[in-house]
Motif scaffolding. Sequence first.
Motif, short mmCIF file in Angstrom:
data_model
loop_
_atom_site.label_atom_id
_atom_site.label_comp_id
_atom_site.label_asym_id
_atom_site.label_seq_id
_atom_site.Cartn_x
_atom_site.Cartn_y
_atom_site.Cartn_z
N ASP A 84 -4.41 -5.77 0.70
CA ASP A 84 -4.25 -4.73 -0.33
C ASP A 84 -4.53 -5.27 -1.72
N ASN A 143 -5.27 0.33 -4.84
CA ASN A 143 -4.96 1.57 -4.13
C ASN A 143 -6.19 2.07 -3.38
N ASP A 144 -5.94 2.63 -2.20
CA ASP A 144 -7.02 3.07 -1.32
C ASP A 144 -7.53 4.44 -1.78
N ALA A 150 0.84 -1.20 0.00
CA ALA A 150 0.00 0.00 0.00
C ALA A 150 0.87 1.25 0.00
#
Length: 367
Positions: free
Chosen positions: A296, A150-151, A117
Motif C-alpha cells: 500500500d 489510496n487505491d 488500505a
Amino acid sequence: MESIKRNVLLNPGPATTTDSVKYAQVVPDICPREKEFGDVMEFVSKELTNFVADNEKYTTVLFGGSGTAAVEAMLTSAVGEDYVLIINNGAYGKRMCEIAEAYCMNYIEFKSSPFEAVDLNALEEAIKQSKVKISHLAVIHHETTTGLLNDVKTLGQLCKKYAMDMIVDGMSSFAGMPINMEEMNITYLASSSNKCIQGMAGISFVIAKLDALIKLNDVKKRNYYLNLYQQYEYFKKNYQMRFTPPVQTLYALKQAIIEAKEETVEKRHERYVKAWKTLVEGLDRLGLKYLVNPKDHSKLITTVVEPESGMYNFDKMHDYLYERGYTIYPGKVSDLNTFRIANIGDLNYTDVEKFLTILEEYINTLK
Ligand SMILES: *Cc1c(COP(=O)(O)O)cnc(C)c1O
C-alpha cells in the motif's frame, strides 16, 4: 551557466530542482497580459493535462497559490447542495474536511487508518446506508503524511456504481507515477508546481473533466478567487489567469514540464522507486522501522520511526544532516514519533546512498 549549490531536499516537497529549472526564471520582465506570456500558459496548461488525460475531454485550470489553493478550489466549486464524502486517512484528508467545514459545506467524513488500505466494504456500506444524497467522493491519492497510496482506481469504480464524481488530491503523485484520469474515473485532480513535476512553488492547478466542469456554472458560488468555473472560463477565452499570475514561476514550470516529458513519467517513477528501494534497504541495515506495508506504499515518501536511544533528538539529527546538504522533515502520526524521507525531485539513488552514510554516522554518535 554557473552551477548553483545543490541541496538534496528529502522533505515531502518542495522538491529538489535542476539548475535549468532554476535558471528558467531569469527572463526579461514581461506583462502577463501579453500574448507572448499567454503562449507560455497555454503550453503549461495543455501539457499538464497531457500527462494524465486527453486535452479534448479534460483541461487544466491554473491558479496562483500553493497546492492547498487547488484543493480548496475544486472542493468548494464542484460540490453543490448535496454531500461530499471525504476519506480522511491522514493530515491531508483531514485538511479537506477542514476546508468543507470552513465553507459550511455538506460533508461526511469517512475516517480510516493512516497506515492501512481503506476498507472498501465499510466505505461502500457507508455510501449505501447514507440517508442524504452523496454527489462526490473526495480522496487523497498519495497521503503524504505517511506514504500511504489510496487505491483510486477501485474507488473510481465505486463512484461509477453510485453515480458520484471523484475529487482527487494528487498533489504528491502527479508526474511521480502514471495516472490515467479516464481509466481511474477521476473527475477533478489537483496538484502543484513544486512536487513530482519538479518546478518551483507557487502554482496550483486542477485538471478537470470538461463535461463536468462546464456544468459548474450552475453551482451556487461560495468562493471568488478560487472559483474553478470562472477561472476556466476566463482562461479559455484569453489564455490568462483572472488575477496576476506568478510570472517567473510559470517559466520555471514550463521548463520542468519539458524535462518531465523528456524523462517520461514512467521513467521518473522507476527512478523514484529505485531511490526508495535503496532507502528501505538502508533503513533495514540501520535497524530503523518504517510504517506502511510495501503493497500500500507509494514508494515516494517513507515515514520512519525514530530511534529509541535516549540520546536521540530530531533537531540535532536534522542539523547534522542539514549542514551536510540533506534536508529531512519531522512528522507525527498518531502517538508515534516519526520523521519523513521523500525520494522525489531531481535526485537519484546515489543521493540516497550518500544520505544513508551520513545518517549512519549520526546514529553511531548515539551509541
Ligand atoms: C503538499 C500537499 C498539499 C499542498 O500543500 P501546500 O503546502 O499547500 O503546497 C496538499 N495535499 C497533499 C497530499 C500534499 O502532499
